[in-house]
Write a protein that holds these residues in place. Structure first.
Motif, PDB file in Angstrom:
ATOM      1  N   GLY A  36     -32.677  17.854  28.514  1.00  0.00           N
ATOM      2  CA  GLY A  36     -31.647  18.732  28.322  1.00  0.00           C
ATOM      3  C   GLY A  36     -30.625  17.940  28.032  1.00  0.00           C
ATOM      4  O   GLY A  36     -30.019  18.241  26.635  1.00  0.00           O
ATOM      5  N   PHE A  92     -25.996  21.928  22.652  1.00  0.00           N
ATOM      6  CA  PHE A  92     -26.959  23.015  22.003  1.00  0.00           C
ATOM      7  C   PHE A  92     -25.469  23.525  21.161  1.00  0.00           C
ATOM      8  O   PHE A  92     -25.944  23.851  19.756  1.00  0.00           O
ATOM      9  CB  PHE A  92     -26.860  24.283  23.144  1.00  0.00           C
ATOM     10  N   ARG A 114     -26.267  19.735  28.380  1.00  0.00           N
ATOM     11  CA  ARG A 114     -26.679  20.248  28.050  1.00  0.00           C
ATOM     12  C   ARG A 114     -26.024  21.556  26.535  1.00  0.00           C
ATOM     13  O   ARG A 114     -26.968  21.790  25.331  1.00  0.00           O
ATOM     14  CB  ARG A 114     -28.272  21.229  28.210  1.00  0.00           C
ATOM     15  N   THR A 151     -42.226  25.511  25.848  1.00  0.00           N
ATOM     16  CA  THR A 151     -40.565  26.326  25.519  1.00  0.00           C
ATOM     17  C   THR A 151     -40.286  28.089  25.608  1.00  0.00           C
ATOM     18  O   THR A 151     -40.111  28.274  26.439  1.00  0.00           O
ATOM     19  CB  THR A 151     -40.116  26.140  24.109  1.00  0.00           C
ATOM     20  N   THR A 206     -33.284  19.054  19.148  1.00  0.00           N
ATOM     21  CA  THR A 206     -33.505  20.106  19.871  1.00  0.00           C
ATOM     22  C   THR A 206     -34.210  20.024  19.961  1.00  0.00           C
ATOM     23  O   THR A 206     -34.722  20.173  21.165  1.00  0.00           O
ATOM     24  CB  THR A 206     -33.419  21.687  18.483  1.00  0.00           C
ATOM     25  N   ILE A 238     -33.117  28.629  18.822  1.00  0.00           N
ATOM     26  CA  ILE A 238     -32.115  27.893  20.201  1.00  0.00           C
ATOM     27  C   ILE A 238     -30.874  28.932  20.135  1.00  0.00           C
ATOM     28  O   ILE A 238     -31.138  29.140  21.985  1.00  0.00           O
ATOM     29  CB  ILE A 238     -31.318  26.814  19.338  1.00  0.00           C
ATOM     30  N   TYR A 242     -31.146  27.029  27.423  1.00  0.00           N
ATOM     31  CA  TYR A 242     -29.789  26.696  27.000  1.00  0.00           C
ATOM     32  C   TYR A 242     -28.324  25.971  27.995  1.00  0.00           C
ATOM     33  O   TYR A 242     -28.152  25.271  27.894  1.00  0.00           O
ATOM     34  CB  TYR A 242     -29.636  25.605  25.907  1.00  0.00           C
ATOM     35  N   THR A 243     -27.983  27.576  27.622  1.00  0.00           N
ATOM     36  CA  THR A 243     -26.665  27.146  28.304  1.00  0.00           C
ATOM     37  C   THR A 243     -25.959  28.023  29.147  1.00  0.00           C
ATOM     38  O   THR A 243     -25.085  28.665  29.473  1.00  0.00           O
ATOM     39  CB  THR A 243     -26.353  27.691  27.218  1.00  0.00           C
ATOM     40  N   MET A 303     -32.951  18.720  23.669  1.00  0.00           N
ATOM     41  CA  MET A 303     -32.183  19.332  24.384  1.00  0.00           C
ATOM     42  C   MET A 303     -32.945  20.695  25.276  1.00  0.00           C
ATOM     43  O   MET A 303     -33.357  20.540  26.246  1.00  0.00           O
ATOM     44  CB  MET A 303     -30.997  20.057  23.426  1.00  0.00           C
ATOM     45  N   ASP A 304     -34.560  20.348  24.459  1.00  0.00           N
ATOM     46  CA  ASP A 304     -35.634  20.883  25.085  1.00  0.00           C
ATOM     47  C   ASP A 304     -36.300  20.784  26.188  1.00  0.00           C
ATOM     48  O   ASP A 304     -36.456  21.299  27.307  1.00  0.00           O
ATOM     49  CB  ASP A 304     -35.827  21.498  24.262  1.00  0.00           C
TER      50      ASP A 304
END
Length: 535
Positions: free
Chosen positions: A186, A211, A207, A482, A179, A248, A255-256, A182-183
């Protein structure tokens, strides 16, 4: 002395386990370091106590800066206790925002104050490497604890049952690291226990793929983590997995590209109503005192990174860094429970202005040291430019002394119920079908009442208010970067603060800085990695 898991497991870890090098386990190569071979060998696992020792190692990796007894650095290219995972997350989440600024000029550290970083920033490399190191430990633990291996070692059924929970916790800690990756970065590789051990180039995933992997892991862990409130303090349970999943989901649009606000509302409500964790009806300062594991604040904390001045001898990692570095100028270090200050971290004018005053009179959360400090920051390198922050203390809630004054006892709250309240309110305002605005308002006013702040009405609730309230309630808890990105106010010019963009009054920055660059050192080690746009 703190609880048995924290003290015994961490002490065993520091004595027996923290002698390993990380240098061959960076840059997302799925390799257990050479010095880890003995610690994670078949011979090592013949000892039934070894399984909990390795679990403790994974937890302590969130705090300590390295793998020898004093927590010295183990990441090539980044010195000293700067390799502490919590310290690096604090640097990334706070120095890059309006909540904090640091006076020090170590290496490329000043570029994080100004959003001027580049791929050769060693602190970015540090957090990237630390996260993948933690992932490698989890992967190897899972390889070493399959049913076949446990049976071949003659592990009895009672220990197997314990190890099944340990495995779930290892998977959670792995998901936590993914996480963070990803944050921050990416597109990163994903490696699991099913991948081979050795030098190879893991495939970089999008990314959205990271997720999906984290989401799948966290949902599945509801079947295997300990039920909420049944694990030892400092170890995660099902509520922690639900909390990370809610986080998330709240950030899913970033993220998506697809919002998941209703999922965030449902999970937040489940945590609030069914987890057994409750809002702490104690003064706000208790949550950040040396005895926050036992003074009543612990009922709110779902996932702490535990500290212990006697058992965890990391002089500059984790909370030792946050407390020491935030003391300077005319501040009385002893009043903060510490033996001195490092004249480093303050906050910026724009953040102070979120509070009605700087004396915690109108809002007890706004606890700043102003004596001898200027509100404006004319010189980043001068500690007395900018108000100092007294949120965390190494003093017990009743005013008595902690165990020692060089290394704090104060636990760091990664997840707590107040944030679940705020997530519920934000997702509701973002249109979650299952959200209730009256319920959200009640949660917000519960938070504000504890803080001694005025209650608000439904007409006051909007996204700008929620962002400000998240800042007031959760500042210096590694959320701000974030949060600002989710609200579209991190890069660009929609929100300006002093020294953003490298000028005293602040300036717009490039939008691509919402993602950090993949560190140059990582790309050199794995040339299949693609750099993020703009870098």
């Amino acid at each position: 002395m703190k609880n048995s898991f924290k003290y015994i497991s961490y002490l065993l870890l520091l004595i027996l386990g923290l002698n390993m090098s990380l240098t061959s386990c960076t840059n997302d190569l799925e390799v257990i370091p050479t010095d880890d071979d003995e610690f994670l060998s078949e011979t090592f696992f013949e000892n039934p106590n070894s399984y909990k020792q390795v679990l403790a190692k994974m937890y302590s990796g969130l705090y300590v800066g390295g793998n020898d007894g004093d927590g010295s650095a183990d990441i090539t290219g980044i010195g000293g206790d700067f390799s502490s995972y919590l310290r690096l997350l604090f640097v990334m989440q706070e120095f890059t925002t309006d909540e904090a600024i640091i006076a020090w000029a170590d290496g490329t550290l000043p570029t994080l104050n100004t959003q001027k970083w580049s791929p050769n920033n060693e602190f970015l490399y540090g957090v990237y490497s630390r996260a993948f190191y933690q992932i490698s430990l989890s992967n190897e633990f899972l390889r070493q604890t399959t049913n076949d291996k446990l049976t071949s070692r003659g592990v009895d059924s009672a220990l197997k049952t314990q190890i099944a929970t340990f495995r779930a916790e290892a998977r959670f800690l792995r998901a936590f690291s993914y996480t963070q990756l990803m944050d921050l970065f990416g597109n990163v590789p994903i490696t699991t226990e099913n991948d081979p051990v050795g030098f190879y180039y893991p495939v970089q995933k999008s990314r959205a793929e990271v997720f999906a992997y984290v989401e799948s892991e966290l949902k599945d862990l509801d079947n295997s983590l300990a039920p909420s409130k049944t694990n030892e303090y400092g170890r995660v349970d099902k509520a922690a997995a639900k909390f990370l999943l809610a986080q998330i989901y709240l950030n899913a649009k970033v993220y998506t590209g697809t919002e998941r606000n209703n999922d965030a509302v449902k999970l937040s409500a489940d945590i609030i109503n069914n987890s057994g964790y409750t809002f702490a009806n104690v003064p706000y300062r208790y949550l950040f005192s040396a005895d926050n594991n036992r003074n009543g604040a612990q009922v709110e904390t779902i996932f702490p990174i535990v500290s212990d001045g006697n058992a965890i001898r990391a002089t500059g990692g984790g909370m030792s860094f946050i407390l020491h570095a935030s003391i300077g100028g005319s501040m009385d270090a002893a009043a903060q429970g510490m033996n001195g200050g490092w004249q480093g971290i303050r906050t910026r004018k724009e953040f102070v202005q979120l509070f009605p005053d700087a004396t915690a009179t109108g809002d007890k959360r706004g606890n700043f040291h102003t004596d001898g400090q200027t509100l404006d920051i004319a010189n980043v390198g001068t500690f007395t430019n900018g108000y100092a922050v007294k949120k965390y203390t190494n003093v017990n809630a009743d005013g008595s002394a902690a165990q020692r004054n060089d290394i704090p006892d104060t636990d760091f709250p990664v997840f707590r119920i107040a944030d679940a309240y705020l997530m519920y309110a934000e997702a509701t305002l973002r249109g979650a079908a299952d959200g209730n605005i009256s319920t959200a308002l009640g949660y917000i006013n519960k938070i504000r009442t504890r803080a001694g702040a005025t209650i608000v009405s439904q007409s006051d609730l909007n996204l700008d208010f929620i962002l400000a309230e998240r800042g007031r309630e959760l500042f210096w808890e590694c959320h701000r970067r974030t949060d600002l990105i989710r609200f579209g106010k991190f890069s660009g010019g929609s929100k300006i603060w002093q020294w953003k963009g490298g000028t005293q009054n602040g300036a717009s920055t490039e939008n691509y800085r919402d993602l950090m660059p993949i560190p140059s050192t990582a790309i050199q080690a794995n040339p299949t990695l693609k750099q993020n746009t703009g870098y």
